[in-house]
Motif scaffolding. Sequence first.
Motif, PDB file in Angstrom:
ATOM      1  N   LEU A   4       0.854  -1.188   0.000  1.00 41.64           N
ATOM      2  CA  LEU A   4       0.000   0.000   0.000  1.00 41.64           C
ATOM      3  C   LEU A   4       0.888   1.236   0.000  1.00 41.64           C
ATOM      4  CD1 LEU A   4      -2.875  -0.590   2.587  1.00 41.64           C
ATOM      5  CD2 LEU A   4      -3.041  -0.547   0.115  1.00 41.64           C
ATOM      6  N   SER A   5       0.541   2.194  -0.848  1.00 42.88           N
ATOM      7  CA  SER A   5       1.282   3.453  -0.820  1.00 42.88           C
ATOM      8  C   SER A   5       0.875   4.227   0.431  1.00 42.88           C
ATOM      9  CB  SER A   5       0.979   4.275  -2.076  1.00 42.88           C
ATOM     10  OG  SER A   5      -0.400   4.549  -2.159  1.00 42.88           O
ATOM     11  N   ALA A   6       1.769   5.060   0.917  1.00 48.62           N
ATOM     12  CA  ALA A   6       1.494   5.839   2.128  1.00 48.62           C
ATOM     13  C   ALA A   6       0.402   6.866   1.852  1.00 48.62           C
ATOM     14  CB  ALA A   6       2.757   6.532   2.607  1.00 48.62           C
ATOM     15  N   LEU A   7      -0.472   7.025   2.805  1.00 54.63           N
ATOM     16  CA  LEU A   7      -1.544   8.020   2.722  1.00 54.63           C
ATOM     17  C   LEU A   7      -0.993   9.358   3.191  1.00 54.63           C
ATOM     18  CD1 LEU A   7      -4.544   8.863   2.449  1.00 54.63           C
ATOM     19  CD2 LEU A   7      -4.875   8.018   4.770  1.00 54.63           C
ATOM     20  N   PRO A   8      -1.107  10.417   2.378  1.00 54.87           N
ATOM     21  CA  PRO A   8      -0.600  11.714   2.814  1.00 54.87           C
ATOM     22  C   PRO A   8      -1.417  12.292   3.967  1.00 54.87           C
ATOM     23  CG  PRO A   8      -1.573  11.884   0.617  1.00 54.87           C
ATOM     24  CD  PRO A   8      -1.651  10.449   1.029  1.00 54.87           C
ATOM     25  N   ALA A   9      -0.727  12.842   4.945  1.00 59.45           N
ATOM     26  CA  ALA A   9      -1.384  13.427   6.112  1.00 59.45           C
ATOM     27  C   ALA A   9      -0.529  14.572   6.643  1.00 59.45           C
ATOM     28  CB  ALA A   9      -1.585  12.375   7.195  1.00 59.45           C
ATOM     29  N   ARG A  44      -1.515  15.422  16.680  1.00 59.60           N
ATOM     30  CA  ARG A  44      -2.688  15.154  15.844  1.00 59.60           C
ATOM     31  C   ARG A  44      -2.306  14.863  14.404  1.00 59.60           C
ATOM     32  NH1 ARG A  44      -7.682  18.948  16.998  1.00 59.60           N
ATOM     33  NH2 ARG A  44      -8.329  17.656  15.281  1.00 59.60           N
ATOM     34  N   LEU A  45      -2.958  13.863  13.838  1.00 62.69           N
ATOM     35  CA  LEU A  45      -2.811  13.572  12.424  1.00 62.69           C
ATOM     36  C   LEU A  45      -4.081  14.023  11.732  1.00 62.69           C
ATOM     37  CD1 LEU A  45      -1.255  10.009  12.191  1.00 62.69           C
ATOM     38  CD2 LEU A  45      -0.385  12.087  11.167  1.00 62.69           C
ATOM     39  N   LEU A  46      -3.939  14.838  10.697  1.00 68.03           N
ATOM     40  CA  LEU A  46      -5.088  15.335   9.953  1.00 68.03           C
ATOM     41  C   LEU A  46      -4.950  14.895   8.502  1.00 68.03           C
ATOM     42  CD1 LEU A  46      -5.219  18.944  11.411  1.00 68.03           C
ATOM     43  CD2 LEU A  46      -6.553  16.955  12.123  1.00 68.03           C
ATOM     44  N   ILE A  47      -6.070  14.501   7.908  1.00 70.21           N
ATOM     45  CA  ILE A  47      -6.082  13.991   6.543  1.00 70.21           C
ATOM     46  C   ILE A  47      -7.077  14.803   5.736  1.00 70.21           C
ATOM     47  CG2 ILE A  47      -6.560  11.971   5.101  1.00 70.21           C
ATOM     48  CD1 ILE A  47      -5.998  11.210   8.640  1.00 70.21           C
ATOM     49  N   ARG A  48      -6.651  15.288   4.577  1.00 76.16           N
ATOM     50  CA  ARG A  48      -7.579  15.989   3.696  1.00 76.16           C
ATOM     51  C   ARG A  48      -8.530  14.964   3.084  1.00 76.16           C
ATOM     52  NH1 ARG A  48      -6.274  18.546  -0.846  1.00 76.16           N
ATOM     53  NH2 ARG A  48      -4.630  17.075  -1.251  1.00 76.16           N
ATOM     54  N   ARG A  49      -9.806  15.274   3.078  1.00 79.16           N
ATOM     55  CA  ARG A  49     -10.810  14.361   2.522  1.00 79.16           C
ATOM     56  C   ARG A  49     -10.488  14.049   1.058  1.00 79.16           C
ATOM     57  NH1 ARG A  49     -16.033  12.778   3.856  1.00 79.16           N
ATOM     58  NH2 ARG A  49     -16.047  14.162   5.630  1.00 79.16           N
ATOM     59  N   ASP A  50     -10.086  15.067   0.280  1.00 82.44           N
ATOM     60  CA  ASP A  50      -9.742  14.855  -1.127  1.00 82.44           C
ATOM     61  C   ASP A  50      -8.563  13.897  -1.273  1.00 82.44           C
ATOM     62  OD1 ASP A  50     -11.746  16.614  -1.829  1.00 82.44           O
ATOM     63  OD2 ASP A  50     -10.385  18.302  -2.184  1.00 82.44           O
ATOM     64  N   ALA A  51      -7.562  14.041  -0.409  1.00 84.94           N
ATOM     65  CA  ALA A  51      -6.392  13.164  -0.464  1.00 84.94           C
ATOM     66  C   ALA A  51      -6.786  11.731  -0.128  1.00 84.94           C
ATOM     67  CB  ALA A  51      -5.315  13.651   0.501  1.00 84.94           C
ATOM     68  N   LEU A  52      -7.672  11.563   0.841  1.00 85.93           N
ATOM     69  CA  LEU A  52      -8.135  10.229   1.217  1.00 85.93           C
ATOM     70  C   LEU A  52      -8.886   9.573   0.069  1.00 85.93           C
ATOM     71  CD1 LEU A  52      -8.518   8.009   3.352  1.00 85.93           C
ATOM     72  CD2 LEU A  52     -10.546   9.232   4.128  1.00 85.93           C
ATOM     73  N   MET A  53      -9.778  10.322  -0.577  1.00 86.57           N
ATOM     74  CA  MET A  53     -10.559   9.768  -1.689  1.00 86.57           C
ATOM     75  C   MET A  53      -9.655   9.437  -2.872  1.00 86.57           C
ATOM     76  SD  MET A  53     -13.396   9.370  -0.510  1.00 86.57           S
ATOM     77  CE  MET A  53     -14.029   9.810   1.073  1.00 86.57           C
ATOM     78  N   SER A  54      -8.664  10.284  -3.162  1.00 86.86           N
ATOM     79  CA  SER A  54      -7.721  10.010  -4.250  1.00 86.86           C
ATOM     80  C   SER A  54      -6.884   8.776  -3.926  1.00 86.86           C
ATOM     81  CB  SER A  54      -6.785  11.201  -4.457  1.00 86.86           C
ATOM     82  OG  SER A  54      -7.503  12.305  -4.905  1.00 86.86           O
ATOM     83  N   TRP A  55      -6.445   8.663  -2.678  1.00 92.78           N
ATOM     84  CA  TRP A  55      -5.654   7.514  -2.253  1.00 92.78           C
ATOM     85  C   TRP A  55      -6.482   6.234  -2.394  1.00 92.78           C
ATOM     86  CZ3 TRP A  55      -6.323   4.063   1.808  1.00 92.78           C
ATOM     87  CH2 TRP A  55      -5.239   3.217   2.074  1.00 92.78           C
ATOM     88  N   LEU A  56      -7.742   6.278  -1.989  1.00 93.39           N
ATOM     89  CA  LEU A  56      -8.596   5.092  -2.105  1.00 93.39           C
ATOM     90  C   LEU A  56      -8.748   4.656  -3.562  1.00 93.39           C
ATOM     91  CD1 LEU A  56     -11.470   5.778   0.454  1.00 93.39           C
ATOM     92  CD2 LEU A  56      -9.827   3.904   0.502  1.00 93.39           C
ATOM     93  N   LYS A  57      -8.921   5.607  -4.446  1.00 97.00           N
ATOM     94  CA  LYS A  57      -9.040   5.274  -5.876  1.00 97.00           C
ATOM     95  C   LYS A  57      -7.744   4.668  -6.390  1.00 97.00           C
ATOM     96  CE  LYS A  57     -12.562   8.639  -6.977  1.00 97.00           C
ATOM     97  NZ  LYS A  57     -12.881   9.918  -7.619  1.00 97.00           N
ATOM     98  N   GLY A  58      -6.623   5.152  -5.890  1.00100.19           N
ATOM     99  CA  GLY A  58      -5.328   4.642  -6.329  1.00100.19           C
ATOM    100  C   GLY A  58      -5.020   3.235  -5.860  1.00100.19           C
ATOM    101  N   VAL A  59      -5.532   2.843  -4.693  1.00101.10           N
ATOM    102  CA  VAL A  59      -5.244   1.504  -4.169  1.00101.10           C
ATOM    103  C   VAL A  59      -6.361   0.513  -4.466  1.00101.10           C
ATOM    104  CG1 VAL A  59      -3.755   2.377  -2.328  1.00101.10           C
ATOM    105  CG2 VAL A  59      -6.185   2.007  -1.858  1.00101.10           C
TER     106      VAL A  59
END
Length: 71
Positions: A43-48, A54-69
């Motif tokens: 799995l590629s690393a999820l950008p955060a 605190r770890l914060l994740i951009r919703r757009d980055a999460l959705m793009s990451w999901l499409k990529g994996v």
Amino acid sequence: MQPRIEPPGDPLQPILTLKEAAELVRCSKAHLSNVIGGKVSNLSALPAVRLGRRLLIRRDALMSWLKGVER
């Protein structure tokens, strides 16, 4: 009639906490933290963003990451 299950947080909220992101992808916070750190093989690393502890994740980055994996 079954109650409608809503995703965590405001659907327009652009930034998610680790807990909200984990609930959205239905995994544990620990597993998602390992994905962010690049510790999960195949799995590629999820950008955060880390702000202190605190770890914060951009919703757009999460959705793009999901499409990529997605397989």
